[in-house]
Design an enzyme around this catalytic site. Structure first.
Site, PDB file in Angstrom:
ATOM      1  N   THR A 199      -5.914   0.236   0.999  1.00  0.00           N
ATOM      2  CA  THR A 199      -5.925  -1.228   0.998  1.00  0.00           C
ATOM      3  C   THR A 199      -4.698  -1.634   1.686  1.00  0.00           C
ATOM      4  OG1 THR A 199      -6.824  -1.391  -1.132  1.00  0.00           O
ATOM      5  CG2 THR A 199      -5.901  -3.366  -0.268  1.00  0.00           C
ATOM      6  N   GLU A 285       1.866   0.377  -6.213  1.00  0.00           N
ATOM      7  CA  GLU A 285       1.850  -0.442  -7.424  1.00  0.00           C
ATOM      8  C   GLU A 285       2.531   0.276  -8.583  1.00  0.00           C
ATOM      9  OE1 GLU A 285      -1.898  -3.415  -6.754  1.00  0.00           O
ATOM     10  OE2 GLU A 285      -2.272  -1.548  -7.794  1.00  0.00           O
TER      11      GLU A 285
END
Lengths: 412, 412
Positions: A199, A285
């Protein structure tokens, strides 16, 4: 500067740490807040003063988001782009026919605003899957594109982010045929990151004059070694894309693979690509540490790649590194399920420079020293599978409470 | 009883919830604390009064732990076992020649203690990789094997656990040729769980008289549909093994696939296998919810399996479910990278009974009702890929803070 990319620099290359996609001649980039996100900038543009030769690679996910489909079709017309517009917050994926129409409508608005052909406009989106774009906000964004002001590329770098904590950008310069050539790049991560693509959106620009065919093969080779060798969580997104533009504004003679200084140029592109990819891994993340995995000696390069990416993608390796726990059994285990054909009795494993496994067997090591090294923010794992000259390097990050927190509550 | 396995029960099958590996006739199991773990039981034994026909499946990890290598070699002699001894805490993997010798030494001690041939003794270990077994503790364990007391099988069920929160066991009875046949099982999880096999040990026993060839094919088929369809964290361990023993103490005529009631027997074994596998998924490290994924209609059964296991293994799906977040984009994304050959425009996705994606596109749904359903402790995802009759079901669990905590600090 990232420690790991220093080795790629040679005396022929000048690194501009504050540089980005707008550093090469003839590019402008900017970004604004249009209301897709609560407060942050969420709509960006990149503009080249002349149509630039364009190479691109796209996600291999079967669900290819609408903007990627539209961009791929547009680039196929004449392999040139003059502009790319990007929104964050909404991915425009799983949006069917209406999603395609929305991306095309954005192209129309940009074409009208900038007076360029629709097929010279790339569209990219990143964010939540399965929602339609609020088109009045996109229209507002297009109406406010400002290509006169060339000093706000930092706004562009911000506008494309989602859960990223930091902007990611770099530029380098090399001299070819006595002309200074600049290559710049900006990208975003930071979850749903896994080859092949992630992503992630990556934009690279150069003012070099480069033949489009060689530009394409250079991008593919660079991405395979860099963006396709990072993983955050093993999930490959619907919206990944890397675009490389070459607008020729440095006025060098056209660069091809036959040019005596092609390698200097290729190395500079590779550097930018590597720097950006590692920035994504480091800012994964919830990440607190960058993990670098070197694998050597498997029967093929492809086997090396699979093993390196499996180690760096193992939840158990990632959590052990998060806890600074020298649990080498997990490294060995991931090698063993990455490739059933390896010979366990030939494997050597190092963690932060300490040999932990020799010929498939545990060896004693200085645990206190190793634990201290594991508190550092870059952790290096090396695995020797056999004696071939193949080498692969993969990058990833640890798995933390924060990753769970971010992703348990992403949508709501 | 697990809700999901109820459907496998028919009126011909009696489920004994408190049953386990020692419930069928002629088996005794027990366990004690020998000091491998701090306080908990850590050494167990399973004993059949007569040599039992034995089928087994082993990890596909290239690093096959020493006890598995020794057990596989022993079973190959005449496909019979009389006893299995198991230790938790230390895996005896990556321990080279000494690891093999330690497993063989254990066999020798057990053979002497129980007066049975060495090759009729299976050895299993689970725990930390890369450490040698403290053999004096193993010897103490062997010396204290008690096959007279047939009432302490709960001690066996406990002794094989690592980070499992609960013991996992079941038994069922069916009547074949007017004889009551019992099938029992005990297993452990609970991290490093992924097909094919997992960090799991599964032991199933029956007092039926079963031909060894058919016993083997039945075990393989059952494991493929059950233990090989669960994932906790995508890591396949070095020590996984499932053993099925049939000691013939119910004195039925030998069961083969040609027997008219073979299917009744096979279904009962399948039930035990399914029950145990689901127990592992539900008790996955840090798990708060069981995730069940049904995939139908892909071109092949194998494609169905891959898609189902990819969905249930996606960190992003697992964290979304942990947060009760109906983020169907992540389900769609995982389908798209599980199989690049699917047609996105044919995919339907349901979450807890709500249709969220139809023909590859988002559809509106009652978010409040869905979020309420997602607070339940079993979450069901269904995906229709196409129109073929193939069906697959995979089981897993959510990804929680607790998983990270357990695994960041496992070794230290």
């Amino acid at each position: 500067m990232l420690e790991e990319t220093k080795q790629l620099i040679d005396t022929e290359m000048t690194v501009i740490e504050e540089g980005d996609v707008a550093t090469p001649n003839g590019y402008v980039a900017g970004g604004i807040h249009v209301g897709l996100r609560r407060e942050k900038k969420d709509f960006g543009w990149l503009f080249s003063s002349v149509p630039a030769n364009c190479a691109a690679v796209y996600t291999q996910n079967a669900f290819k988001a609408a903007p990627l489909q539209v961009t791929e079709e547009s680039i196929s017309v004449d392999n040139k782009l003059s502009a790319v517009v990007i929104n964050s917050a909404i991915a425009n994926a799983c949006t069917g026919h209406r999603g395609i129409e929305d991306a095309k409508q954005t192209q129309k608005w940009v074409a009208s605003k900038l007076q360029i052909p629709e097929h010279h406009i790339g569209i990219a989106s990143t964010g939540l899957i399965g929602e339609f774009l609020p088109m009045q906000k996109i229209e507002y964004g297009v109406n406010n594109i400002d290509i006169q002001n060339d000093s706000n590329s930092e706004d562009f770098n911000e506008s494309i982010l989602t859960t990223d904590k930091e902007t990611k950008h770099i530029a380098v310069q090399v001299t070819i045929d006595d002309e200074v050539i600049t290559i710049g790049g900006t990208c975003k991560g930071s979850g749903m990151i896994h080859p092949n693509m992630a992503t992630m959106l990556g934009f690279m620009t150069t003012d070099a004059n480069v033949e489009v065919e060689d530009l394409n093969s250079l991008l593919k080779e660079s991405v395979d070694e860099t963006f396709n060798m990072i993983t955050v969580d093993g999930d490959t997104s619907t919206n990944d894309m890397v675009i490389l533009l070459a607008n020729g504004q440095s006025h060098n003679q056209p660069l091809t693979k036959q040019h005596p200084e092609w390698n200097k140029f290729a190395k500079a592109v590779q550097y930018v690509s590597q720097y950006l990819a590692q920035s994504i891994a480091r800012d994964g993340e919830g990440a607190t540490k960058l993990i670098k995995v070197n694998v050597t000696g498997a029967k093929t390069k492809q086997q090396n790649n699979v093993i390196a990416k499996t180690i760096v993608g193992s939840s158990l390796v990632k959590t052990a590194i998060h806890g600074a726990d020298p649990n080498f059994g997990r490294i060995v285990t991931s090698i063993g399920y990455a490739d059933h054909t390896i010979n366990p009795n030939e494997i050597d494993v190092w963690l932060c420079g300490h040999l932990l496994v020799s010929k498939g067997m545990n060896v004693s090591f200085d645990e206190l020293d190793l634990k201290a090294k594991m508190e550092q923010d870059t952790i290096e794992i090396c695995a020797k599978i056999g004696d071939t000259p193949h080498k692969s390097t993969a990058f990833g990050c640890d798995l933390s409470y924060e990753y769970v927190k971010i992703n348990a509550l992403y949508r709501t």
